[in-house]
Design a protein around this motif. Structure first.
Motif, PDB file in Angstrom:
ATOM      1  N   ASP A 128       7.832  84.696  17.861  1.00  0.00           N
ATOM      2  CA  ASP A 128       6.885  84.519  17.205  1.00  0.00           C
ATOM      3  C   ASP A 128       6.539  83.391  16.199  1.00  0.00           C
ATOM      4  OD1 ASP A 128       6.481  87.263  17.960  1.00  0.00           O
ATOM      5  OD2 ASP A 128       7.166  88.016  16.016  1.00  0.00           O
ATOM      6  N   LEU A 129       5.427  83.087  16.028  1.00  0.00           N
ATOM      7  CA  LEU A 129       4.916  81.758  15.165  1.00  0.00           C
ATOM      8  C   LEU A 129       3.693  82.161  14.324  1.00  0.00           C
ATOM      9  CD1 LEU A 129       2.644  79.925  16.462  1.00  0.00           C
ATOM     10  CD2 LEU A 129       4.455  79.471  17.882  1.00  0.00           C
ATOM     11  N   THR A 175      -0.249  76.468  26.262  1.00  0.00           N
ATOM     12  CA  THR A 175       0.616  75.988  27.388  1.00  0.00           C
ATOM     13  C   THR A 175       2.091  76.469  27.588  1.00  0.00           C
ATOM     14  OG1 THR A 175       1.431  73.699  26.500  1.00  0.00           O
ATOM     15  CG2 THR A 175      -0.936  74.008  27.398  1.00  0.00           C
ATOM     16  N   LEU A 176       2.525  76.906  26.462  1.00  0.00           N
ATOM     17  CA  LEU A 176       3.928  77.400  26.423  1.00  0.00           C
ATOM     18  C   LEU A 176       3.904  79.052  26.398  1.00  0.00           C
ATOM     19  CD1 LEU A 176       5.532  74.966  23.845  1.00  0.00           C
ATOM     20  CD2 LEU A 176       5.852  75.011  26.429  1.00  0.00           C
ATOM     21  N   GLY A 177       2.886  79.320  26.706  1.00  0.00           N
ATOM     22  CA  GLY A 177       3.072  80.775  26.758  1.00  0.00           C
ATOM     23  C   GLY A 177       2.559  81.819  25.706  1.00  0.00           C
ATOM     24  N   PHE A 178       2.347  81.317  24.592  1.00  0.00           N
ATOM     25  CA  PHE A 178       1.967  82.110  23.504  1.00  0.00           C
ATOM     26  C   PHE A 178       0.562  82.605  23.506  1.00  0.00           C
ATOM     27  CE2 PHE A 178       5.636  79.668  21.952  1.00  0.00           C
ATOM     28  CZ  PHE A 178       6.385  80.335  21.050  1.00  0.00           C
ATOM     29  N   MET A 179       0.397  83.427  22.915  1.00  0.00           N
ATOM     30  CA  MET A 179      -0.704  84.325  22.820  1.00  0.00           C
ATOM     31  C   MET A 179      -1.148  84.755  21.355  1.00  0.00           C
ATOM     32  SD  MET A 179      -0.971  86.430  26.139  1.00  0.00           S
ATOM     33  CE  MET A 179      -2.464  87.385  25.682  1.00  0.00           C
ATOM     34  N   GLY A 191      -2.963  82.102  11.548  1.00  0.00           N
ATOM     35  CA  GLY A 191      -2.721  83.072  12.674  1.00  0.00           C
ATOM     36  C   GLY A 191      -1.715  83.022  13.427  1.00  0.00           C
ATOM     37  N   PHE A 192      -1.290  84.342  13.618  1.00  0.00           N
ATOM     38  CA  PHE A 192      -0.184  84.525  14.471  1.00  0.00           C
ATOM     39  C   PHE A 192      -0.069  84.475  15.961  1.00  0.00           C
ATOM     40  CE2 PHE A 192       0.379  86.239  10.053  1.00  0.00           C
ATOM     41  CZ  PHE A 192       1.766  85.769   9.920  1.00  0.00           C
ATOM     42  N   MET A 193       0.864  83.901  16.645  1.00  0.00           N
ATOM     43  CA  MET A 193       0.922  83.773  18.061  1.00  0.00           C
ATOM     44  C   MET A 193       2.017  84.524  18.491  1.00  0.00           C
ATOM     45  SD  MET A 193      -0.579  80.093  18.459  1.00  0.00           S
ATOM     46  CE  MET A 193      -1.576  80.553  20.428  1.00  0.00           C
ATOM     47  N   ASP A 205     -10.101  84.648  18.158  1.00  0.00           N
ATOM     48  CA  ASP A 205      -9.091  83.845  18.882  1.00  0.00           C
ATOM     49  C   ASP A 205      -8.850  82.454  18.568  1.00  0.00           C
ATOM     50  OD1 ASP A 205      -7.007  83.684  20.909  1.00  0.00           O
ATOM     51  OD2 ASP A 205      -8.502  83.391  22.485  1.00  0.00           O
ATOM     52  N   MET A 206      -7.792  82.208  18.195  1.00  0.00           N
ATOM     53  CA  MET A 206      -7.371  80.654  17.772  1.00  0.00           C
ATOM     54  C   MET A 206      -7.694  79.834  19.022  1.00  0.00           C
ATOM     55  SD  MET A 206      -4.172  81.145  15.291  1.00  0.00           S
ATOM     56  CE  MET A 206      -3.079  81.926  16.722  1.00  0.00           C
TER      57      MET A 206
END
Length: 122
Positions: A51-52, A69-73, A90-92, A121-122
């Protein structure tokens, strides 16, 4: 420069924290390498997710693009920054490589403050 930690002992999710790359080193793969190093550490430590949080705004758009691009949503969770309540993070989240396809992200252990503005959505 970045750091990462586990918020609790169950190690379900690791949190990537404080990501920063010197402006002279940006767009050369340093950010991707840092995130992947943290992801490898988290996976090897047994995390199901990484998470981030990223400050919302124009200045963070390159970071958000990298994280995607690294798969975070985006999880849809948002929180005012304690250091500056006029700013919002915002959290991803992304699944650990160990768990396969992306799972519905959750961010347990956070304050999960509600903000009186639409989730975007960010």
């Amino acid at each position: 420069m970045t750091g990462a930690y586990f918020a609790d002992n169950d190690r379900e999710a690791a949190t990537l924290r404080g990501m920063w790359v010197d402006p002279n080193a940006r767009r050369r793969g340093a950010g991707r390498s840092l995130v992947e190093a943290v992801a490898t550490w988290a996976r090897d430590a047994g995390a199901e997710r990484l998470d981030l949080a990223v400050t919302e705004g124009e200045m963070s758009e390159p970071a958000v693009a990298l994280y995607r691009t690294l798969g975070f949503m985006a999880t849809g969770e948002r929180e005012s920054l304690e250091s500056d309540p006029s700013l919002t993070a915002g959290f991803m989240s992304r699944a650990s490589d160990r768990t396969g396809p992306h799972r519905e992200p959750r961010c347990p252990g956070r304050k999960n403050k509600q903000i009186d503005s639409p989730v975007r959505d960010m």
